[in-house]
Design a protein around this motif. Structure first.
Motif, mmCIF file in Angstrom:
data_model
loop_
_atom_site.group_PDB
_atom_site.id
_atom_site.type_symbol
_atom_site.label_atom_id
_atom_site.label_comp_id
_atom_site.label_asym_id
_atom_site.label_seq_id
_atom_site.Cartn_x
_atom_site.Cartn_y
_atom_site.Cartn_z
ATOM 1 N N ILE A 95 -1.310 -0.878 -8.128
ATOM 2 C CA ILE A 95 -1.548 -1.811 -9.231
ATOM 3 C C ILE A 95 -0.237 -2.203 -9.903
ATOM 4 O O ILE A 95 0.008 -3.381 -10.204
ATOM 5 C CB ILE A 95 -2.517 -1.191 -10.259
ATOM 6 N N THR A 96 0.624 -1.220 -10.140
ATOM 7 C CA THR A 96 1.907 -1.495 -10.793
ATOM 8 C C THR A 96 2.726 -2.489 -9.987
ATOM 9 O O THR A 96 3.336 -3.418 -10.540
ATOM 10 C CB THR A 96 2.688 -0.187 -10.989
ATOM 11 N N LYS A 97 2.738 -2.324 -8.680
ATOM 12 C CA LYS A 97 3.499 -3.234 -7.823
ATOM 13 C C LYS A 97 2.934 -4.650 -7.886
ATOM 14 O O LYS A 97 3.681 -5.632 -8.025
ATOM 15 C CB LYS A 97 3.483 -2.732 -6.382
ATOM 16 N N ILE A 98 1.612 -4.785 -7.786
ATOM 17 C CA ILE A 98 0.986 -6.116 -7.803
ATOM 18 C C ILE A 98 1.205 -6.786 -9.158
ATOM 19 O O ILE A 98 1.484 -7.989 -9.234
ATOM 20 C CB ILE A 98 -0.514 -6.019 -7.478
ATOM 21 N N VAL A 153 -9.866 14.965 -6.008
ATOM 22 C CA VAL A 153 -10.091 13.683 -5.334
ATOM 23 C C VAL A 153 -9.800 12.536 -6.296
ATOM 24 O O VAL A 153 -9.109 11.570 -5.955
ATOM 25 C CB VAL A 153 -11.534 13.589 -4.798
ATOM 26 N N ASP A 154 -10.307 12.633 -7.527
ATOM 27 C CA ASP A 154 -10.090 11.570 -8.514
ATOM 28 C C ASP A 154 -8.609 11.376 -8.815
ATOM 29 O O ASP A 154 -8.128 10.252 -8.952
ATOM 30 C CB ASP A 154 -10.837 11.899 -9.813
ATOM 31 N N ARG A 155 -7.875 12.495 -8.943
ATOM 32 C CA ARG A 155 -6.452 12.399 -9.257
ATOM 33 C C ARG A 155 -5.695 11.706 -8.131
ATOM 34 O O ARG A 155 -4.826 10.861 -8.378
ATOM 35 C CB ARG A 155 -5.877 13.792 -9.511
ATOM 36 N N ALA A 156 -6.021 12.049 -6.893
ATOM 37 C CA ALA A 156 -5.351 11.421 -5.757
ATOM 38 C C ALA A 156 -5.671 9.934 -5.699
ATOM 39 O O ALA A 156 -4.788 9.095 -5.463
ATOM 40 C CB ALA A 156 -5.767 12.108 -4.457
ATOM 41 N N LEU A 157 -6.934 9.584 -5.927
ATOM 42 C CA LEU A 157 -7.338 8.176 -5.901
ATOM 43 C C LEU A 157 -6.672 7.394 -7.024
ATOM 44 O O LEU A 157 -6.143 6.297 -6.811
ATOM 45 C CB LEU A 157 -8.862 8.065 -6.027
ATOM 46 N N THR A 158 -6.683 7.964 -8.235
ATOM 47 C CA THR A 158 -6.153 7.254 -9.394
ATOM 48 C C THR A 158 -4.652 7.035 -9.290
ATOM 49 O O THR A 158 -4.148 5.939 -9.558
ATOM 50 C CB THR A 158 -6.478 8.028 -10.678
ATOM 51 N N LYS A 159 -3.916 8.075 -8.898
ATOM 52 C CA LYS A 159 -2.460 7.940 -8.803
ATOM 53 C C LYS A 159 -2.061 6.920 -7.748
ATOM 54 O O LYS A 159 -1.147 6.105 -7.960
ATOM 55 C CB LYS A 159 -1.832 9.304 -8.492
ATOM 56 N N THR A 160 -2.755 6.950 -6.624
ATOM 57 C CA THR A 160 -2.441 5.987 -5.568
ATOM 58 C C THR A 160 -2.773 4.577 -6.013
ATOM 59 O O THR A 160 -1.995 3.636 -5.799
ATOM 60 C CB THR A 160 -3.212 6.335 -4.282
ATOM 61 N N ALA A 161 -3.935 4.409 -6.660
ATOM 62 C CA ALA A 161 -4.331 3.090 -7.144
ATOM 63 C C ALA A 161 -3.356 2.564 -8.173
ATOM 64 O O ALA A 161 -2.936 1.407 -8.122
ATOM 65 C CB ALA A 161 -5.737 3.154 -7.729
ATOM 66 N N LEU A 198 -8.612 -3.890 -4.307
ATOM 67 C CA LEU A 198 -8.097 -2.641 -3.748
ATOM 68 C C LEU A 198 -8.971 -2.165 -2.601
ATOM 69 O O LEU A 198 -10.198 -2.210 -2.679
ATOM 70 C CB LEU A 198 -8.056 -1.557 -4.821
ATOM 71 N N GLN A 199 -8.336 -1.693 -1.549
ATOM 72 C CA GLN A 199 -9.041 -1.129 -0.411
ATOM 73 C C GLN A 199 -8.522 0.281 -0.163
ATOM 74 O O GLN A 199 -7.330 0.545 -0.254
ATOM 75 C CB GLN A 199 -8.829 -1.990 0.839
ATOM 76 N N TYR A 200 -9.457 1.196 0.149
ATOM 77 C CA TYR A 200 -9.120 2.587 0.398
ATOM 78 C C TYR A 200 -9.629 3.013 1.761
ATOM 79 O O TYR A 200 -10.643 2.522 2.253
ATOM 80 C CB TYR A 200 -9.794 3.497 -0.638
ATOM 81 N N GLN A 201 -8.914 3.973 2.343
ATOM 82 C CA GLN A 201 -9.423 4.634 3.530
ATOM 83 C C GLN A 201 -8.964 6.086 3.518
ATOM 84 O O GLN A 201 -7.892 6.407 3.011
ATOM 85 C CB GLN A 201 -8.959 3.958 4.824
ATOM 86 N N GLY A 253 0.793 -1.218 0.000
ATOM 87 C CA GLY A 253 0.000 0.000 0.000
ATOM 88 C C GLY A 253 0.825 1.267 0.000
ATOM 89 O O GLY A 253 2.056 1.242 0.067
ATOM 90 N N GLN A 254 0.107 2.385 -0.081
ATOM 91 C CA GLN A 254 0.740 3.696 -0.112
ATOM 92 C C GLN A 254 -0.283 4.745 0.288
ATOM 93 O O GLN A 254 -1.487 4.576 0.063
ATOM 94 C CB GLN A 254 1.290 4.000 -1.504
ATOM 95 N N ALA A 255 0.205 5.854 0.896
ATOM 96 C CA ALA A 255 -0.662 6.948 1.336
ATOM 97 C C ALA A 255 -0.227 8.249 0.675
ATOM 98 O O ALA A 255 0.947 8.457 0.378
ATOM 99 C CB ALA A 255 -0.623 7.089 2.854
ATOM 100 N N VAL A 256 -1.205 9.132 0.450
ATOM 101 C CA VAL A 256 -0.938 10.485 -0.050
ATOM 102 C C VAL A 256 -1.756 11.466 0.782
ATOM 103 O O VAL A 256 -2.695 11.086 1.486
ATOM 104 C CB VAL A 256 -1.298 10.630 -1.547
#
Length: 311
Positions: free
Chosen positions: A132-135, A120-128, A270-273, A100-103
């Motif tokens: 995703i790249t790692k997995i 909000v979308d940009r923060a969600l997409t970049k983090t996702a 994917l899980q978000y908080q 995981g990762q946080a921003v």
């Protein structure tokens, strides 16, 4: 959804409260995540099995034979059938890890944006995309390490003597000829190799002409014969080779599916908080996936070598 929130002056609090309400509500956040179409793992297309961990790990059977070891014999009238024991594969314990990762998203960035929902979308997409790249790299590395069967390409794929479709079919034939019941149905390659594939003159001659799904008119090659074409950046692959495999048998993504309090979860694991950090006038957004790739049937795949490093 960029533009979902009307533009407003930074002094208007109503729109800002809308953003805050979104960030504080896991269900609304989950619905918003589902609208971001780029959140797709290739890992789940390579290893289509779905496993669940128990106590942080899962037990799998690797290379399980599909035939019994004792040969079938002729049975005399009235005689008992000869007995055998169904063989099992090698037991392998696969531990899952939390990736995981946080921003951080500040109030100022929200208020000073014309479309606050876009931030909000940009923060969600970049983090996702980072998770995703790692997995994806974990899954492709696991496949490359486990799959040891190879077939040599007729020639480097960007050469005039290349036989791309024949290379794929030869790899598929090698999988089938093991008589293990595998049915190869997918091919994995880099986006550069796909560019060679989609412009190959021999393949172009076999396609239907003057149709909207022809790549020259904006379509894609989603299937090459019976093989689904799966592409990814060459940086996500351990080597710029091509793999043919049976996606139904190759392996499993093992996930810890229980959702802890406060998390929003979407279908791909994917899980978000989101957490309000009052002392910083900001929001912390973090994403994770608790998972591990497991290759159960290495013989269900073949690597085509000699296609060239074109990335």
């Amino acid at each position: 959804m960029p533009g979902a929130y009307p533009p407003a002056a930074p002094t208007l609090s109503g729109d800002l409260l809308t953003i805050h309400r979104l960030l504080q509500d896991p269900l609304r956040l989950e619905r918003r995540l589902r609208t971001i179409v780029d959140l797709r793992f290739i890992a789940d297309r390579l290893l289509t099995g779905r496993g669940r961990s128990s106590g942080g790990a899962a037990l799998i059977q690797q290379s399980e034979p599909i035939v019994n070891p004792r040969a079938v014999e002729a049975v005399s009238p009235g005689a008992e059938y000869p007995r055998d024991v169904t063989p099992e594969g090698t037991a392998v314990l696969v531990p899952v890890s939390k990736w995981g990762q946080a921003v951080s998203l500040t109030d100022e960035k929200l208020k000073r944006s014309v479309y606050m929902g876009r931030e909000v979308d940009r923060a969600l997409t970049k983090t996702a995309n980072t998770v995703i790249t790692k997995i994806d790299r974990l899954a492709t590395s696991a496949v490359a390490s486990a799959v040891t069967n190879t077939v040599a390409a007729a020639a480097q794929w960007d050469s005039a003597s290349a036989l791309l479709y024949r290379d794929v079919e030869k790899a598929g034939a090698k999988i089938v000829d093991q008589n293990q019941g595998f049915k190869p149905n997918a091919v994995l390659m880099s986006t550069t190799k796909y560019a060679i594939l989609v412009t190959d003159p021999a393949i172009a001659q076999m396609r239907r002409r003057e149709t909207s799904d022809n790549p020259i008119y904006g379509g894609d090659i989603e299937y090459l014969g019976k093989y689904e074409v799966i592409t990814t950046a060459v940086s996500n692959l351990p080597s710029d080779d091509v793999w043919v495999f049976d996606s139904n048998e190759l392996g499993t993504m093992i996930d810890e599916v229980e959702v802890d309090p406060g998390y929003a979860r979407i279908d791909n694991g994917l899980q978000y908080q989101v957490k309000r950090v009052s002392e910083r006038d900001a929001w912390d957004i973090w994403a994770r996936r608790i998972t591990a790739p497991a290759v159960e049937e290495p013989a269900a795949g073949v690597k085509i070598t000699g296609t060239g490093s074109l990335g």
